[in-house]
Design an enzyme around this catalytic site. Structure first.
Site, PDB file in Angstrom:
ATOM      1  N   GLY A  72       0.786  -1.229   0.000  1.00 45.52           N
ATOM      2  CA  GLY A  72       0.000   0.000   0.000  1.00 45.52           C
ATOM      3  C   GLY A  72       0.816   1.277   0.000  1.00 45.52           C
ATOM      4  O   GLY A  72       0.327   2.327   0.422  1.00 45.52           O
ATOM      5  N   SER A  73       2.053   1.212  -0.500  1.00 48.17           N
ATOM      6  CA  SER A  73       2.842   2.446  -0.510  1.00 48.17           C
ATOM      7  C   SER A  73       2.216   3.482  -1.450  1.00 48.17           C
ATOM      8  O   SER A  73       2.288   4.686  -1.188  1.00 48.17           O
ATOM      9  CB  SER A  73       4.305   2.169  -0.878  1.00 48.17           C
ATOM     10  OG  SER A  73       4.419   1.759  -2.212  1.00 48.17           O
ATOM     11  N   ARG A 107      -6.098  -8.594  -8.682  1.00 44.69           N
ATOM     12  CA  ARG A 107      -7.165  -9.302  -9.389  1.00 44.69           C
ATOM     13  C   ARG A 107      -7.689  -8.429 -10.521  1.00 44.69           C
ATOM     14  O   ARG A 107      -7.671  -7.196 -10.415  1.00 44.69           O
ATOM     15  CB  ARG A 107      -8.319  -9.651  -8.445  1.00 44.69           C
ATOM     16  CG  ARG A 107      -7.915 -10.671  -7.396  1.00 44.69           C
ATOM     17  CD  ARG A 107      -8.991 -10.893  -6.359  1.00 44.69           C
ATOM     18  NE  ARG A 107      -8.383 -11.460  -5.175  1.00 44.69           N
ATOM     19  CZ  ARG A 107      -8.411 -12.765  -4.845  1.00 44.69           C
ATOM     20  NH1 ARG A 107      -9.057 -13.618  -5.601  1.00 44.69           N
ATOM     21  NH2 ARG A 107      -7.802 -13.196  -3.759  1.00 44.69           N
ATOM     22  N   LEU A 108      -8.155  -9.083 -11.600  1.00 49.00           N
ATOM     23  CA  LEU A 108      -8.674  -8.338 -12.747  1.00 49.00           C
ATOM     24  C   LEU A 108     -10.100  -7.878 -12.476  1.00 49.00           C
ATOM     25  O   LEU A 108     -10.974  -8.687 -12.169  1.00 49.00           O
ATOM     26  CB  LEU A 108      -8.670  -9.222 -13.992  1.00 49.00           C
ATOM     27  CG  LEU A 108      -7.360  -9.338 -14.770  1.00 49.00           C
ATOM     28  CD1 LEU A 108      -7.590 -10.159 -16.029  1.00 49.00           C
ATOM     29  CD2 LEU A 108      -6.816  -7.953 -15.123  1.00 49.00           C
ATOM     30  N   HIS A 132       0.704   1.028 -12.891  1.00 45.78           N
ATOM     31  CA  HIS A 132       1.449  -0.150 -13.353  1.00 45.78           C
ATOM     32  C   HIS A 132       2.938   0.211 -13.443  1.00 45.78           C
ATOM     33  O   HIS A 132       3.283   1.268 -13.979  1.00 45.78           O
ATOM     34  CB  HIS A 132       0.920  -0.582 -14.722  1.00 45.78           C
ATOM     35  CG  HIS A 132       1.603  -1.790 -15.242  1.00 45.78           C
ATOM     36  ND1 HIS A 132       1.342  -3.059 -14.751  1.00 45.78           N
ATOM     37  CD2 HIS A 132       2.569  -1.945 -16.173  1.00 45.78           C
ATOM     38  CE1 HIS A 132       2.118  -3.930 -15.372  1.00 45.78           C
ATOM     39  NE2 HIS A 132       2.875  -3.281 -16.245  1.00 45.78           N
TER      40      HIS A 132
HETATM   41  C1  GRF Z   1       3.273  -1.073  -7.538  1.00 48.61           C
HETATM   42  O1  GRF Z   1       4.547  -1.247  -8.104  1.00 48.61           O
HETATM   43  C2  GRF Z   1       2.231  -0.887  -8.596  1.00 48.61           C
HETATM   44  O2  GRF Z   1       2.699  -0.278  -9.749  1.00 48.61           O
HETATM   45  C3  GRF Z   1       1.841  -2.299  -8.907  1.00 48.61           C
HETATM   46  O3  GRF Z   1       1.899  -2.984  -7.675  1.00 48.61           O
HETATM   47  C4  GRF Z   1       2.819  -2.315  -6.816  1.00 48.61           C
HETATM   48  C5  GRF Z   1       2.055  -1.998  -5.559  1.00 48.61           C
HETATM   49  O4  GRF Z   1       2.895  -1.466  -4.557  1.00 48.61           O
HETATM   50  N1  GRF Z   1       0.536  -2.340  -9.527  1.00 48.61           N
HETATM   51  P1  GRF Z   1       2.256  -0.840  -3.247  1.00 48.61           P
HETATM   52  O5  GRF Z   1       1.351  -1.906  -2.613  1.00 48.61           O
HETATM   53  O6  GRF Z   1       1.502   0.383  -3.629  1.00 48.61           O
HETATM   54  O7  GRF Z   1       3.419  -0.553  -2.368  1.00 48.61           O
END
Ligand code: GRF
Length: 191
Positions: free
Chosen positions: A12-13, A93-94, A111
């Site tokens: 969740g960063s 999940r999609l 992404h």
């Molecule tokens: C991120 O690299 C994002 O681009 C991808 O999954 C990762 C999630 O990281 N979809 P976080 O949980 O937000 O730290």
């Protein structure tokens, strides 16, 4: 005030970067709910630490499937909460029907690659293994495909000669945390 929901499966960063942008006045919005499919995900703890309601969705033990009835329940809940924009942040999940059509052009994803290159999992590793000299991240609208929706914003990150998948991902994440709040603001302004 515009109302956001965040869906995530992991650390969740990126969700934290949204909380921070709101606190610092860079994003005029409010996160009304964090939802996770993983009861152990740190994103839930981040929500609690930031005073944001957090809930776990029960995907019935399926590893990757997002069951139709769960998507319907999520859509209903988010409608009840009058959510304006749904932000996927590391959600594994999609999203499909009926959630997609409940929030047309109102579901965003971040992404860790320069889409359309390297959709799918561990995109930073894919970029490194393909010998790319530029990596980056993309915020896009979510459609029925995997990482295929219309692009809103991208940020570039150099690939360095001694990069490992981990070092590259860390450098991409620094940019993600700047990009996502800015892209949400842009998408909200287009509503
Ligand atoms: C991120 O690299 C994002 O681009 C991808 O999954 C990762 C999630 O990281 N979809 P976080 O949980 O937000 O730290």
């Amino acid at each position: 005030m515009l109302r956001l929901a965040v869906l995530g499966s992991g650390s969740g960063s990126n969700c934290q970067s949204i909380f921070n942008a709101i606190k610092e006045g860079r994003l005029d919005a409010e996160v009304v709910l964090v939802l996770s499919d993983n009861p152990d995900a740190y994103i839930l703890e981040r929500a609690r630490l930031n005073g944001v309601p957090a809930e776990v969705m029960d995907c019935g033990g399926y590893k990757n499937k997002f069951p139709l009835e769960v998507q319907a329940a999520v859509a209903q809940k988010l409608k009840e909460l009058k959510v304006d924009m749904v932000c996927l942040a590391g959600f594994m999940r999609l999203v499909k029907e009926p959630l997609l059509s409940a929030f047309p052009r109102r579901i965003l994803n971040i992404h860790p690659a320069l889409l359309p290159s390297f959709p799918g999992v561990e995109a930073w590793r894919q970029a490194l293994e393909a010998g790319a000299t530029q990596a980056g991240c993309t915020v896009h609208y979510v459609d029925a495909g995997m990482d295929t929706g219309e692009i809103i914003m991208q940020a570039y990150v150099p690939v360095l000669p001694d990069d490992t998948p981990e070092s590259l991902h860390a450098r991409i994440q620094v940019q993600e945390h700047i990009l996502y709040p800015a892209a949400i603001l842009s998408a909200l302004s287009r509503l």
